[in-house]
Design an enzyme around this catalytic site. Structure first.
Site, mmCIF file in Angstrom:
data_model
loop_
_atom_site.group_PDB
_atom_site.id
_atom_site.type_symbol
_atom_site.label_atom_id
_atom_site.label_comp_id
_atom_site.label_asym_id
_atom_site.label_seq_id
_atom_site.Cartn_x
_atom_site.Cartn_y
_atom_site.Cartn_z
ATOM 1 N N HIS A 141 114.005 16.846 16.056
ATOM 2 C CA HIS A 141 113.955 16.006 13.906
ATOM 3 C C HIS A 141 113.020 17.168 13.548
ATOM 4 C CE1 HIS A 141 111.902 13.707 11.169
ATOM 5 N NE2 HIS A 141 113.247 12.896 11.468
ATOM 6 N N ASP A 181 106.866 14.730 21.294
ATOM 7 C CA ASP A 181 107.664 13.984 19.983
ATOM 8 C C ASP A 181 107.720 12.634 20.158
ATOM 9 O OD1 ASP A 181 108.716 12.350 17.700
ATOM 10 O OD2 ASP A 181 109.981 13.760 17.197
ATOM 11 N N GLN A 225 110.938 7.999 19.665
ATOM 12 C CA GLN A 225 112.284 7.344 19.386
ATOM 13 C C GLN A 225 111.940 6.437 21.289
ATOM 14 O OE1 GLN A 225 114.889 6.740 17.645
ATOM 15 N NE2 GLN A 225 113.927 7.829 15.940
ATOM 16 N N LYS A 285 108.382 2.437 13.698
ATOM 17 C CA LYS A 285 109.818 1.765 14.322
ATOM 18 C C LYS A 285 109.551 1.366 15.690
ATOM 19 C CE LYS A 285 111.049 7.089 13.298
ATOM 20 N NZ LYS A 285 112.304 6.439 12.247
ATOM 21 N N CYS A 330 118.169 14.109 10.468
ATOM 22 C CA CYS A 330 116.558 15.636 9.939
ATOM 23 C C CYS A 330 117.211 16.086 10.876
ATOM 24 C CB CYS A 330 115.288 14.691 10.171
ATOM 25 S SG CYS A 330 115.250 13.303 7.953
#
Length: 409
Positions: free
Chosen positions: A120, A197, A200, A223, A363
């Site tokens: 991302h 990261d 997700q 999220k 993104c």
């Protein structure tokens, strides 16, 4: 695939374009259960006060709940200490914090930063710009035809010149779960740190930052069922203790004099000014809810939906699905295109059938270039989705194909 949790989310009870709402844009943001909404409302109605600054009852209640949320995050991701948890504005803010502090301190001309082609922009542009500023080299790990990292290439790219490896836990386009433990082991062999990261991942599978070997782990609250504007950066304490502040102002200091200042211990030196107190407390409530459901149960339910949806959408004529086609290697993020129809037109058409998806480059423009497409449609699942959502999506895709072919729905 019955779903006992859908009714906990009031927004899902509405109709969109006179159709039942099938919300499949969870990779962009999750919906909020009533328990989280009620917690935030209760805070503003009963406890609202600034934290760490007052001795009156409301301030003490607010501070207690804010720090309790920090401990909940620590336990949720299995950090060793609560002072390894920094509250931020979101995952993007967390990754910029690492770049601007740790990255700025350790990266010099000739050093290397290794990331992946599937990152991302939040875990790409900060490292790209840092490399340019410092005269360092930015290197990319590629993917194979199944959308999985080329780990043999990763082992070659990460060298003794590598200072930072930055990688997404789960791709927000391909749905690929990356082998973080393996990447961390390679990075550590070369005395590099790994920045993960986790945006997700945290709402979809159990996360243990110590088992993963993550030195830094970043994610957003919105999220994972909490309000927007709150995020987390986990960092190993020995690294945080050596890092300079990201921003300056109130709360992040030990002492201030006319010409000199000293900094508070982590995490407070990285939380300048008034933080998103309600957001942190809302994140704590979201973690309570996720724990009540059970992360193992969430992962199992979502995987059962993927096993149903993925083979069916892969078999649809004129539909191209990106990422692994093996459901066991794919999370609930499914990106696809329909031949001859622009992704934005597909998303608009699906919305007319009450199906909310995302269309665009997500993104992740370098990944789009690697895939050879300008954009994709992305359907992304959460544990509160059910069989009806899947069937509604597939029917809407078929309706869209018929409309653009024959002009009828």
């Amino acid at each position: 695939m019955s779903n006992p949790w859908r009714d906990d989310f009031p927004i899902l009870k509405q109709r969109v374009n006179d159709e039942r709402l099938a919300y499949l844009d969870n990779a962009a943001t999750s919906q909020k259960p009533q328990a989280v909404i009620d917690t935030v409302t209760h805070f503003y109605e009963h406890d609202n006060a600034n934290v760490h600054r007052g001795v009156h009852t409301l301030a003490e209640r607010s501070t207690s709940r804010y720090e309790e949320a920090r401990r909940k995050v620590q336990q949720f991701i299995h950090a060793q200490r609560s002072d390894e948890i920094i509250f931020t504005k979101g995952c993007t803010d967390s990754l910029n914090l690492v770049t601007s502090t740790y990255g700025n301190q350790v990266i010099h001309a000739g050093d290397e930063i290794v990331i992946t082609i599937m990152e991302h922009h939040s875990n790409l542009i900060p490292w790209q710009q840092l490399a340019k500023q410092k005269g360092a080299k930015l290197k990319y790990i590629d993917i194979d035809e199944n959308g999985q990292l080329k780990m043999d290439q990763a082992a070659r790219l990460i060298t003794d010149r590598t200072k930072i490896v930055a990688v997404t836990h789960i791709s927000n386009v391909l749905g690929t779960v990356n082998p973080i433990q393996q990447l961390a082991a390679i990075a550590h062999q070369h005395h590099a740190v790994i920045v993960v990261d986790g945006a997700q991942a945290v709402a979809h599978l159990p996360v243990n930052v110590q088992e993963l070997g993550a030195d830094f782990y970043a994610f957003s609250g919105h999220k994972m069922l909490s309000p927007t504007g709150i995020g987390v950066l986990y960092g190993r304490h020995n690294l945080l203790a050596k890092m300079t502040p990201y921003q300056y102002g109130g709360e992040m200091i030990a002492e201030v004099h006319q010409q000199e200042s000293t900094w508070a211990e982590p995490p407070f030196r990285f939380e300048a000014g008034t933080q998103n107190i309600a957001g942190a407390i809302g994140l704590g409530a979201a973690i309570d809810y996720l724990n009540q459901v059970g992360m193992d149960k969430i992962q199992h339910h979502e995987q059962e939906m993927v096993k149903d949806l993925l083979p069916r959408i892969v078999k649809m004529p004129g539909v191209t699905v990106y990422g692994p086609h093996d459901a066991d290697k794919h999370t609930g993020v499914i990106a696809f295109n329909i031949d001859g129809i622009h992704p934005h037109d597909v998303a608009t058409a699906l919305d007319m059938d009450g199906v909310a998806v995302r269309a665009g480059h997500h993104c992740a423009q370098p990944l789009m270039e690697r895939l050879g497409v300008p954009a994709t449609v992305r359907a992304s699942l959460a544990f509160y989705n059910d069989q009806q959502d899947i069937d509604q999506l597939l029917a809407a895709i078929q309706d869209t194909k018929e409309f653009f072919k024959h002009g009828t729905r």
